[in-house]
Design an enzyme around this catalytic site. Structure first.
Site, PDB file in Angstrom:
ATOM      1  CD  GLU B 121      -3.173   0.798   1.022  1.00 23.64           C
ATOM      2  OE1 GLU B 121      -3.485   1.280  -0.150  1.00 23.64           O
ATOM      3  OE2 GLU B 121      -3.988   1.007   2.165  1.00 23.64           O
ATOM      4  CB  THR B 172      -5.092   8.410  -1.657  1.00 21.07           C
ATOM      5  OG1 THR B 172      -6.098   7.635  -2.472  1.00 21.07           O
ATOM      6  CG2 THR B 172      -5.532   8.021  -0.160  1.00 21.07           C
TER       7      THR B 172
END
Lengths: 291, 291
Positions: B121, B172
């Site tokens: 991630e 993000t």
């Protein structure tokens, strides 16, 4: 009309200004009958008998005003909850005064009762919050989402806890003044996680997990100057088998969850005494709210 | 070894960085076998095939490293979740890569798998958070209390929701940069109350109440510059019967709860189109996690 209004534990760990638990005891008992004059008599712990300064009387007068009834009353208060103990003493009196008059007049609407009770609370604490009044009215464990309009979630949790009440005073007003206007986003997230997990643990009756979640990053760290003994007292509880310990409201009362509540109570009392503070403990279940 | 890793909705209203819901669809499917070399092939949505930049491959390598196995692998990814959609696309790939290798090697420990997945991630989002990876692993609705040590509460909620995916990208990283370090204590308390009430509503299956609690004061207000259409789109959903609407993760996908999910989906798509943004909707139940 005779109403008993129980002590409550506000905040309950991570739930600053949101969580509240109703205790079985101690409680205030308030007896009221309509009269021409306004008269207040107090037994038990000392609080003002002046109707304009007595919390129960102010909320009773506020309720009369709100429903438009012109009347006085005679009120007898058995004050069983020590003022400035952190156990919702003013909240209980405020609710009791409003509720007794409401019942006398047949007023059932909870928002009306809460509105009047908060007027009473204002006398004691400056800025009224619902986290004592609401659990004292509803009983059980409550999540106070909004006061007006009233949005409360209640959990009928079964648990016993030990409350330790030291002989020091913590002013709710001062405790509130210590709070910052802004807090780290990280801390907001931590409390949010703790709070959400805690209500689920309570809902499932997992008291051990609930105890482990009795942490707080939003209020207690800033209030340390008023409760310098907090870490020591907490350690004593944990070392003696408590699942967790936190402050009741803005203190000074603390409460702990655990199996061996007596031992925990004694250990916490001792920890206070080592700090030169007299203290006593009692064990209580969850109360069903004012009656 | 073939693993399907589903899309997830992080934050889920008031639960910034804490709540996550696993969807039934869309999903990434990742097929892996051990080999001498490291090779990655991608079908579906375009993501890098370079093993050092592919999220699934990085987390697979990280898992191999963590358990001390020297091996390469051949990996085939059917990328079903659109990147930068807000639906946990990188989280799903990261989990899928780590989980596939873990299953191959007989590694069951969830913390080990999550640690490796978060390495993957990190490649995509800079600072890895668990609120996509964890629900993708566990399924259902999760409250992420702590990653290491892993402390997750899972709610097996049954609900259907409509997800609307507009053809805009929200980074993000940028969405995170917009967040302040400090937030008003009042807002922290509001989110705490909403979040605690929301998990109780979900636990009780009260979807209407859950929808009403899909509000947020900690992240969405600060991200408005990236999602200028948010209020309009939300209004469209509410006016068409939605109980509530919020952003999935940092967006741009939004999701709504309600009875008439098709109508709500159409209304939200229209609202996006009025802003000149193409969008599509789909309806999904709650997923059971990666398989």
């Amino acid at each position: 009309m005779k109403v008993s209004a129980p002590a409550t534990i506000a905040n309950f760990g991570p739930g600053f200004d949101v969580f509240g638990l109703c205790l079985e005891k101690p409680m205030d008992v308030i007896e009221v009958k309509l009269a021409d004059e306004v008269e207040v008599k107090v037994e038990g712990y000392e609080v003002p008998e002046d109707p304009s300064r007595n919390v129960a009387s102010v909320s009773a007068l506020s309720l009369l005003g709100e429903v438009g009834v012109e009347s006085g009353f005679k009120m007898k208060i058995k004050k069983g909850i020590r003022p400035t103990s952190g156990l919702g003493s003013s909240g209980a009196s405020a609710l009791g005064g409003a509720l007794a008059i409401a019942k006398l007049l047949g007023v059932e609407d909870k928002e009306t009762i809460l509105r009047a009770a908060l007027e009473g609370e204002k006398v004691a604490s400056g800025t009224p919050h619902g986290d004592n009044v609401v659990p004292a009215l509803f009983g059980g464990f409550v999540v106070l989402n909004s006061l007006f309009p009233l949005n409360v979630v209640k959990i009928d949790v079964k648990l016993k806890l030990v409350v330790v009440l030291p002989e020091v005073k913590v002013s709710t007003k001062k405790a509130r003044e210590l709070l910052p206007k802004y807090v780290p986003l990280r801390d907001a997230v931590k409390n949010l996680a703790l709070a959400s997990s805690l209500v689920l643990a309570l809902e499932e009756g997992d008291i051990e997990e609930a105890g482990r979640l009795l942490d707080d990053y939003l209020a207690i760290p800033y209030r340390k100057p008023l409760i310098a003994w907090f870490d020591k007292v907490r350690r004593a509880a944990l070392e003696n088998g408590a699942y967790g310990l936190s402050i009741s409201g803005s203190g000074p009362a603390v409460f702990a969850l655990g199996d061996n509540l007596k031992e925990i109570g004694k250990a916490v009392v001792e920890a206070f005494e080592e700090e030169g503070i007299k203290a006593e403990y009692f064990i209580s279940g969850v109360g069903g709210g004012a009656e």
